[in-house]
Write an enzyme that holds these catalytic residues in place. Structure first.
Site, PDB file in Angstrom:
ATOM      1  N   HIS A 191      35.817  54.677  36.405  1.00  0.00           N
ATOM      2  CA  HIS A 191      35.149  54.679  35.102  1.00  0.00           C
ATOM      3  C   HIS A 191      35.165  56.063  34.468  1.00  0.00           C
ATOM      4  O   HIS A 191      35.302  56.199  33.251  1.00  0.00           O
ATOM      5  CB  HIS A 191      33.701  54.190  35.244  1.00  0.00           C
ATOM      6  CG  HIS A 191      33.591  52.727  35.525  1.00  0.00           C
ATOM      7  ND1 HIS A 191      34.271  51.778  34.787  1.00  0.00           N
ATOM      8  CD2 HIS A 191      32.892  52.045  36.462  1.00  0.00           C
ATOM      9  CE1 HIS A 191      33.977  50.581  35.255  1.00  0.00           C
ATOM     10  NE2 HIS A 191      33.147  50.709  36.264  1.00  0.00           N
ATOM     11  N   ARG A 288      40.003  42.767  24.879  1.00  0.00           N
ATOM     12  CA  ARG A 288      39.121  42.296  25.954  1.00  0.00           C
ATOM     13  C   ARG A 288      37.976  41.485  25.341  1.00  0.00           C
ATOM     14  O   ARG A 288      37.245  41.994  24.490  1.00  0.00           O
ATOM     15  CB  ARG A 288      38.548  43.474  26.732  1.00  0.00           C
ATOM     16  CG  ARG A 288      39.580  44.435  27.311  1.00  0.00           C
ATOM     17  CD  ARG A 288      38.865  45.553  28.071  1.00  0.00           C
ATOM     18  NE  ARG A 288      39.763  46.540  28.635  1.00  0.00           N
ATOM     19  CZ  ARG A 288      40.117  47.677  28.045  1.00  0.00           C
ATOM     20  NH1 ARG A 288      39.622  47.959  26.836  1.00  0.00           N
ATOM     21  NH2 ARG A 288      40.927  48.529  28.624  1.00  0.00           N
ATOM     22  N   ARG A 324      43.003  38.534  25.382  1.00  0.00           N
ATOM     23  CA  ARG A 324      42.912  38.171  26.802  1.00  0.00           C
ATOM     24  C   ARG A 324      41.690  37.294  27.010  1.00  0.00           C
ATOM     25  O   ARG A 324      40.579  37.647  26.596  1.00  0.00           O
ATOM     26  CB  ARG A 324      42.800  39.414  27.672  1.00  0.00           C
ATOM     27  CG  ARG A 324      42.781  39.085  29.181  1.00  0.00           C
ATOM     28  CD  ARG A 324      42.641  40.329  30.025  1.00  0.00           C
ATOM     29  NE  ARG A 324      41.324  40.942  29.906  1.00  0.00           N
ATOM     30  CZ  ARG A 324      40.978  42.099  30.473  1.00  0.00           C
ATOM     31  NH1 ARG A 324      41.868  42.772  31.165  1.00  0.00           N
ATOM     32  NH2 ARG A 324      39.766  42.592  30.315  1.00  0.00           N
ATOM     33  N   GLU A 414      49.044  41.315  37.334  1.00  0.00           N
ATOM     34  CA  GLU A 414      48.120  42.248  37.980  1.00  0.00           C
ATOM     35  C   GLU A 414      48.174  42.171  39.499  1.00  0.00           C
ATOM     36  O   GLU A 414      47.587  43.012  40.177  1.00  0.00           O
ATOM     37  CB  GLU A 414      46.689  41.965  37.522  1.00  0.00           C
ATOM     38  CG  GLU A 414      46.494  42.117  36.030  1.00  0.00           C
ATOM     39  CD  GLU A 414      45.238  41.427  35.546  1.00  0.00           C
ATOM     40  OE1 GLU A 414      44.255  42.131  35.266  1.00  0.00           O
ATOM     41  OE2 GLU A 414      45.240  40.179  35.452  1.00  0.00           O
ATOM     42  N   ASN A 437      46.088  48.917  36.198  1.00  0.00           N
ATOM     43  CA  ASN A 437      44.911  49.286  36.988  1.00  0.00           C
ATOM     44  C   ASN A 437      44.769  48.372  38.205  1.00  0.00           C
ATOM     45  O   ASN A 437      44.608  48.827  39.334  1.00  0.00           O
ATOM     46  CB  ASN A 437      43.644  49.219  36.135  1.00  0.00           C
ATOM     47  CG  ASN A 437      43.665  50.215  34.994  1.00  0.00           C
ATOM     48  OD1 ASN A 437      44.550  51.054  34.913  1.00  0.00           O
ATOM     49  ND2 ASN A 437      42.697  50.116  34.109  1.00  0.00           N
ATOM     50  N   ASP A 438      44.809  47.061  37.953  1.00  0.00           N
ATOM     51  CA  ASP A 438      44.679  46.120  39.064  1.00  0.00           C
ATOM     52  C   ASP A 438      45.956  46.008  39.877  1.00  0.00           C
ATOM     53  O   ASP A 438      45.906  45.800  41.089  1.00  0.00           O
ATOM     54  CB  ASP A 438      44.263  44.738  38.544  1.00  0.00           C
ATOM     55  CG  ASP A 438      42.753  44.591  38.456  1.00  0.00           C
ATOM     56  OD1 ASP A 438      42.063  45.124  39.343  1.00  0.00           O
ATOM     57  OD2 ASP A 438      42.268  43.954  37.514  1.00  0.00           O
ATOM     58  N   ARG A 448      40.223  50.607  43.199  1.00  0.00           N
ATOM     59  CA  ARG A 448      40.481  51.525  42.100  1.00  0.00           C
ATOM     60  C   ARG A 448      39.258  52.313  41.655  1.00  0.00           C
ATOM     61  O   ARG A 448      39.378  53.225  40.831  1.00  0.00           O
ATOM     62  CB  ARG A 448      41.076  50.776  40.901  1.00  0.00           C
ATOM     63  CG  ARG A 448      40.167  49.765  40.227  1.00  0.00           C
ATOM     64  CD  ARG A 448      40.990  48.940  39.246  1.00  0.00           C
ATOM     65  NE  ARG A 448      40.223  48.008  38.438  1.00  0.00           N
ATOM     66  CZ  ARG A 448      39.760  48.272  37.224  1.00  0.00           C
ATOM     67  NH1 ARG A 448      39.967  49.459  36.696  1.00  0.00           N
ATOM     68  NH2 ARG A 448      39.096  47.360  36.543  1.00  0.00           N
ATOM     69  N   CYS A 485      49.540  47.225  29.598  1.00  0.00           N
ATOM     70  CA  CYS A 485      48.279  47.469  28.897  1.00  0.00           C
ATOM     71  C   CYS A 485      47.253  48.159  29.787  1.00  0.00           C
ATOM     72  O   CYS A 485      46.076  48.204  29.462  1.00  0.00           O
ATOM     73  CB  CYS A 485      47.702  46.168  28.347  1.00  0.00           C
ATOM     74  SG  CYS A 485      47.283  44.947  29.611  1.00  0.00           S
TER      75      CYS A 485
END
Length: 560
Positions: A191, A288, A324, A414, A437-438, A448, A485
């Site tokens: 974060h 999102r 999404r 992902e 990220n995933d 992560r 993305c």
């Protein structure tokens, strides 16, 4: 006099700055063990103080969230919800009533109990321990009349140095006060990293700065991941030498030889849409939709969703918006969807898998997206599902979208299975968008959000790049576009590699668009392909990053 030394970490938000170090204040001290109320004290009044303090903390966090947008707002609201957690408060109040503990000690012990339970569960839930201790400290400060834990107060802007930052604190960083952030813990997709990049604050994580003293001058290079302690004057002058005028994005992403690359924006809620549109973004590569479901005990109505989604579509009239569907679970748990705790939420019911247990939620969302799209025909609306792992899931989602009149349905890549099956998956889906990220997390088996494995949690890992390459190959075989993305798209050097691997669009925080566009515009497509091969064939993430950056002198010229 402090000796000059270089500390290497992981650069997660670009920019070069110089400023005095300001250490994050010590956390609230633990109230004395066994501290009890005076004989004859009003026990019920003391128990009521816990609830009153929790309400004040919750209100303050919610107010801060209302003034924020996107990820910052989500994190502040999530922390506010934890501050009012009935299980935490009831446990603390019970300790006041039965053991006659003073309210602050009761809160401390109750929070420790919750933290221990989360730590034992492991995975994402173990990462929530940091949030619990943040709430605990805020409550204890409120109950004892001490300052709420927060940022240092200085007369001049500073470089914030900390072991780690709670999400609620990171979300309130003011770029006018905080020149840069350097932390001992954290990873590239933590974060801290995501929010620092979104706010345009240079940041380096996983850096050995535990012994840095308050006030020492730091030179921070957020792109290269370097922190120079007590730099020499000539190093400061060289690092801060003017590079070029302030960059803007003209809305036309392309390589030096004219190969088009869509440069899109990630949007987390309607409040971000207008700023993203004004940034020149060619559209939205990741809208999102979780914001519509947060802080609720039941799903939003179709009408509520239509209104919310319509605001984003309206802001991008004449452009593309990729919506999404709900990506709840793991780090975005929703009480009305996840009644029972999961041992490992990152591998549990999240993303598209929710449709199996709550088909009405996904069906209502598709109905709302279709209605919003129909109300804004000037916007090209695409839809994609998160956490697709099989060909059957892709086929089922595309069919569901078709029933709602949503003709351009894609998938998020992902998990490694989706990348390895990209060809068959894209025989059904109209496009793929890689969530790096995933993908990094699942490829490297590295949480992560966990600083201890930050070196593994890096999109420059050759194994991850090979999966990106496989996805692009599958897309090419089916004539389907493949975008990225995740946070990787905002790294100008990595963007060159991604384009070289066959990626056709990059979606990122709007702040990163000018830098990524500038680097791509000076790099021919054949160079992108050559550097991509060097990165893929590297032995490790550090080598891949270094070899590509060394081959792109434009990065130094632009101060990146």
């Amino acid at each position: 006099m402090t000796a000059t030394r270089l500390v290497t970490g992981i650069g997660v938000s670009p920019g070069r700055v110089v400023g005095p170090a300001a250490l994050l204040p010590d956390p609230v001290h633990e109230p004395p063990a066994g501290a009890r109320l005076r004989p004859g004290a009003d026990v019920e009044a003391a128990a009521g103080q816990v609830a009153d303090a929790a309400e004040r903390v919750r209100a303050a966090l919610d107010a801060a969230a209302d003034a924020a947008t996107g990820e910052s707002a989500e994190l502040l609201h999530a922390t506010a919800t934890m501050a009012a957690d009935p299980s935490l408060l009831s446990d603390a109040q019970a300790r006041v009533r039965t053991e006659h503990l003073v309210p602050e000690r009761a809160v401390w012990e109750a929070a420790d109990e919750v933290a221990a339970q989360l730590a034992a569960l492991g995975g994402y839930l173990a990462e929530r321990v940091r949030d619990v201790t943040d709430v605990r400290d805020r409550l204890v400060a409120e109950l004892t009349g001490r300052p709420v834990p927060g940022l240092p107060t200085r007369a001049e802007p500073y470089v914030l140095v900390a072991h780690d930052l709670a999400p609620a604190l990171t979300a309130t960083l003011d770029p006018a006060r905080v020149l840069a952030v350097v932390t001992v813990a954290g990873g590239p997709t933590s974060h801290t990293a995501i929010l620092a990049r979104a706010r345009g604050i240079p940041a380096v994580v996983a850096a050995d700065v535990a012994d840095v003293v308050d006030g020492v001058v730091l030179l921070v290079d957020g792109a290269a991941g370097r922190v120079t302690v007590a730099p020499a004057d000539e190093d400061v002058a060289r690092a801060l030498a003017p590079t070029s005028a302030v960059r803007t994005f003209d809305g036309d992403g392309r390589t030096a030889d004219g190969v088009r690359v869509e440069l899109l924006a990630n949007v987390g809620d309607p409040a971000e849409a207008e700023a993203a549109a004004a940034s020149g973004a060619q559209g939205v590569g990741l809208f999102r939709t979780e914001f519509a479901f947060l802080d609720r005990t039941e799903a939003p109505t179709v009408a509520e969703q239509v209104a919310a989604y319509g605001r984003v579509l309206a802001a991008f009239d004449g452009r593309k918006v990729v919506v999404r569907t709900l990506d709840a679970g793991a780090d975005k748990p929703l009480p009305f969807l996840h009644a029972a705790p999961e041992t490992n939420p990152a591998l549990g019911v999240r993303g598209l898998r929710i449709a199996g247990e709550h088909p009405d939620v996904v069906e209502d969302q598709l109905t709302a997206i279709a209605a919003a799209a129909a109300a804004h025909p000037g916007t090209t609306t695409w839809v994609m599902a998160p956490m697709v792992a099989t060909v059957e899931e892709a086929e089922g989602f595309v069919a569901a979208c078709a029933r709602h009149g949503l003709g351009t349905a894609g998938v998020m890549v992902e998990v490694p299975s989706a990348a390895l099956l990209a060809g068959p998956v894209l025989a059904h889906a109209a496009f793929a968008s890689i969530g790096t990220n995933d993908l990094v997390q699942y490829t490297m088996a590295a949480d992560r959000l966990l600083g201890a494995v930050a070196r593994l949690s890096d999109a420059w890992q050759p194994a991850v790049l090979r999966l990106v390459e496989a996805t692009c190959a599958g897309g090419a075989a089916q004539g389907r576009p493949v975008g990225v993305c995740g946070e990787a798209a905002a790294d100008p050097a990595l963007a060159v590699v991604l384009v070289g691997l066959g990626v056709t669009s990059l979606s990122m925080t709007p702040r990163a668009l000018p830098d990524v566009a500038a680097v791509l515009a000076t790099t021919p497509s054949d160079v992108c392909r050559r550097l991509a091969r060097l990165a893929v064939e590297s032995s490790c993430a550090d080598h891949a990053r270094a070899v590509v950056r060394d081959a792109l002198p434009v990065l130094a010229e632009l101060g990146l």
